[in-house]
Design an enzyme around this catalytic site. Structure first.
Site, PDB file in Angstrom:
ATOM      1  N   GLU A  61       0.849  -1.192   0.013  1.00 59.45           N
ATOM      2  CA  GLU A  61      -0.109  -0.125  -0.150  1.00 59.45           C
ATOM      3  C   GLU A  61       0.941   1.186   0.097  1.00 59.45           C
ATOM      4  O   GLU A  61       0.506   2.331  -0.529  1.00 59.45           O
ATOM      5  CB  GLU A  61      -0.845  -0.076   1.272  1.00 59.45           C
ATOM      6  CG  GLU A  61      -2.048  -1.091   1.130  1.00 59.45           C
ATOM      7  CD  GLU A  61      -2.639  -1.093   2.453  1.00 59.45           C
ATOM      8  OE1 GLU A  61      -3.926  -1.441   2.475  1.00 59.45           O
ATOM      9  OE2 GLU A  61      -2.080  -1.072   3.659  1.00 59.45           O
TER      10      GLU A  61
ATOM     11  N   MET B 247      -9.369  -2.626   8.465  1.00 57.25           N
ATOM     12  CA  MET B 247      -8.782  -3.294   9.684  1.00 57.25           C
ATOM     13  C   MET B 247      -8.004  -2.544  10.641  1.00 57.25           C
ATOM     14  O   MET B 247      -7.235  -3.370  11.594  1.00 57.25           O
ATOM     15  CB  MET B 247      -8.146  -4.735   9.368  1.00 57.25           C
ATOM     16  CG  MET B 247      -9.414  -5.539   8.601  1.00 57.25           C
ATOM     17  SD  MET B 247      -8.292  -7.232   7.723  1.00 57.25           S
ATOM     18  CE  MET B 247      -7.908  -8.117   9.197  1.00 57.25           C
ATOM     19  N   GLU B 248      -7.887  -1.423  10.502  1.00 54.88           N
ATOM     20  CA  GLU B 248      -6.761  -0.580  11.336  1.00 54.88           C
ATOM     21  C   GLU B 248      -7.315   0.803  11.828  1.00 54.88           C
ATOM     22  O   GLU B 248      -6.977   1.250  12.992  1.00 54.88           O
ATOM     23  CB  GLU B 248      -5.524  -0.336  10.592  1.00 54.88           C
ATOM     24  CG  GLU B 248      -4.877  -1.453  10.166  1.00 54.88           C
ATOM     25  CD  GLU B 248      -5.172  -2.305   8.854  1.00 54.88           C
ATOM     26  OE1 GLU B 248      -5.847  -1.393   8.427  1.00 54.88           O
ATOM     27  OE2 GLU B 248      -4.796  -3.384   8.785  1.00 54.88           O
TER      28      GLU B 248
ATOM     29  N   ASP C  85     -12.380  -3.468  -2.914  1.00 51.48           N
ATOM     30  CA  ASP C  85     -13.262  -4.555  -2.946  1.00 51.48           C
ATOM     31  C   ASP C  85     -14.541  -3.840  -2.574  1.00 51.48           C
ATOM     32  O   ASP C  85     -14.704  -3.077  -1.708  1.00 51.48           O
ATOM     33  CB  ASP C  85     -13.029  -5.632  -2.052  1.00 51.48           C
ATOM     34  CG  ASP C  85     -12.555  -5.240  -0.646  1.00 51.48           C
ATOM     35  OD1 ASP C  85     -11.448  -5.076  -0.441  1.00 51.48           O
ATOM     36  OD2 ASP C  85     -13.547  -5.485   0.087  1.00 51.48           O
TER      37      ASP C  85
END
Ligand code: SAH
Length: 236
Positions: free
Chosen positions: A13, A174-175, A198
């Site tokens: 990323e 998720m963070e 997605d």
């Protein structure tokens, strides 16, 4: 602004951005932890990128890694602004498309279910503050905005979806909420920059879709972050 610190979960990323700015790695800065530090200077402003690093041969993703990396970065680097740049799932129903870049205008957890009174529910959801200029930056640079919603899993179980819908979550990662939690305790402002890998309501298997679009989303993040850094450092 004297020091901007990016916190990024996956090397893929951050890599296009690190290369664009020719950033230098400072090896072992966070030893014995695996977090990785890259730095450069732009017009008198220090720019750091901190990655979680690896365990079990893969990049550390998720809330635990994000929390400890953020705390170490805040303590060791004392940045004026933290930016969490990363990928996310989003909803077709909200008009999201692959590789779109969003600025977070709110952030919560969707997989911490703590029954009890209102205070426990409030703590479980988080709903942490974000940098007060997030929305004006998004408006000036023409980014879409959305509420980031964080959990510890890549998939979305029915209970997650229910909590996301009930609380207006739009960008599933998720963070972000873990980073926002640490930044809120330390009173350090946080900006969220998320690119879509997605579509949670697209019907495809999330992992396959994520893998196929990771590169496109990461390049979109590079372009967006270049514009953001220019905007922020131009105001020095
Ligand atoms: N197995 C993958 C692991 C990536 S986990 C791999 O090895 O490449 C997914 C990462 O992208 C996390 O850091 C998370 O923040 C983000 N992400 C992208 N789409 C997501 C989604 N739909 N739900 C949760 N996190 C997502």
């Amino acid at each position: 602004m004297k020091h901007i610190c990016y916190i990024v979960a996956m090397q893929a990323e951050a890599q296009p951005f690190i290369e664009e700015y020719n950033m230098e790695e400072i090896p072992g800065f966070f030893a014995p932890y695996p977090f990785r530090l890259y730095q450069t200077s732009i017009g008198g402003c220090r720019l750091s990128v901190v990655l979680n690093g690896q365990q079990h041969g893969t990049d550390l993703v998720g809330c635990e890694a994000a929390s400890i990396t953020t705390m170490a970065a805040l303590q060791r680097l004392t940045p004026d602004l933290v930016i969490n740049s990363g990928t996310c799932g989003a909803f077709k129903a909200d008009g999201a498309a692959i590789a779109d870049v969003y600025i977070g205008n709110a952030v919560m957890f969707h997989d911490r279910r703590v029954p009890g009174d209102d205070q426990w529910g409030t703590q479980a959801l988080g709903n942490y503050p974000l940098w007060q200029n997030s929305e004006s930056l998004a408006a000036e640079l023409g980014f879409k905005m959305g509420k980031v919603t964080t959990g510890s899993s890549l998939d979305m179980q029915p209970i997650d979806e229910e909590i996301i819908r009930r609380n207006g979550g739009q960008l599933k990662d998720m963070e972000a909420a873990a980073i926002a939690f640490v930044c809120s305790l330390a009173h350090v402002p946080l900006l969220l920059v998320k690119s879509v890998t997605d579509l949670c309501d697209g019907g495809e298997k999330t992992y396959d879709e994520f893998c196929r679009n990771l590169s496109a989303a990461s390049h979109a993040l590079r372009g967006a972050n270049q514009r953001i850094v220019k905007h922020l450092t131009g105001k020095n």
